[in-house]
Design an enzyme around this catalytic site. Structure first.
Site, PDB file in Angstrom:
ATOM      1  CB  SER A   1      -0.919   0.005   1.222  1.00  0.00           C
ATOM      2  OG  SER A   1      -1.844  -1.056   1.173  1.00  0.00           O
TER       3      SER A   1
ATOM      4  CG  HIS B   1      -2.747   3.436   4.360  1.00  0.00           C
ATOM      5  ND1 HIS B   1      -3.126   2.942   5.591  1.00  0.00           N
ATOM      6  CD2 HIS B   1      -2.619   2.356   3.541  1.00  0.00           C
ATOM      7  CE1 HIS B   1      -3.206   1.623   5.515  1.00  0.00           C
ATOM      8  NE2 HIS B   1      -2.914   1.242   4.299  1.00  0.00           N
TER       9      HIS B   1
END
Length: 219
Positions: A25, A51
């Protein structure tokens, strides 16, 4: 590690290893987000904010004052409290990340706040800040919900309240959010700040910023 579907499952294979999910990620965010206009020490903070919401274009709307990260991390290392406008912010902060067992404070639900809000003719979020006065000096302020809280903080500073070390000004919404963040950035008090200009913000984003700042205190 990828999890495989059963023969009859409609669920595709997926990554089930937590650390690998985080690694991939953050790598994707670094590849896709333009962080060039931000101070270098703020990159990890903004990556955590992205995020939390899944929007790499958030970086373009994010402004971090040059000394904000150093001020925040210095305050956390010195044991400063984290003052939160909403329980969602306070609850999301990972206590084990905080470098000095820092107190996380949200006064929104204090019993005297509703009467104080009525007397002041303002929201509970704004009135709750009056209970911050003894804690404000050198504190880390994390506002992720209410524009009225950010407006009130700036009014309190003008009235002579102690200065926090840094203000994470990330209220979300359609009424006052954009204006309150612009007021923070342009205020003559020149407070160290992290903001996302416009309507975006919120508790998850604010928590991401605080947690990233705390993690950055670790050598």
């Amino acid at each position: 590690m990828s999890a495989g579907p059963t023969e009859r499952s409609a669920v595709p294979s997926y990554i089930a290893d937590g650390p690998e999910i985080y690694r991939r990620s953050f790598a994707i965010i670094r590849a896709e987000a333009d962080l060039a206009h931000l101070p270098e020490d703020a990159h990890d903070v903004v990556i955590r904010m992205i995020h939390s919401c899944g929007m790499v274009d958030l970086a373009a709307d994010t402004e971090v004052s040059p000394g904000a990260v150093a001020a925040a991390q210095g305050a956390l290392k010195a044991g400063a409290p984290v003052l939160c406008d909403a329980m969602m912010v306070a609850s999301g902060i990972t206590q084990r990340f905080l470098p000095a067992g820092n107190e996380v404070v949200c006064t929104l639900n204090a019993p005297e706040v509703p009467a104080r809000a009525a007397a002041m003719g303002t929201t509970r979020s704004a009135a709750a800040l009056e209970l911050w006065r003894p804690l404000l000096d050198g504190a880390v302020v994390a506002i992720g919900n209410a524009p009225t809280a950010l407006f009130r903080l700036l009014e309190m500073i003008e009235e002579g309240a102690p200065r926090p070390a840094v203000v994470l000004g990330l209220p979300v919404g359609f009424v006052g959010a954009m204006e309150s963040k612009a007021a923070l950035v342009g205020h003559p008090a020149s407070l160290e700040h992290v903001v996302v200009h416009g309507r975006r913000g919120g508790s998850a984003m604010t928590v991401g910023a605080v947690n990233a700042l705390a993690l950055g205190c670790t050598p």
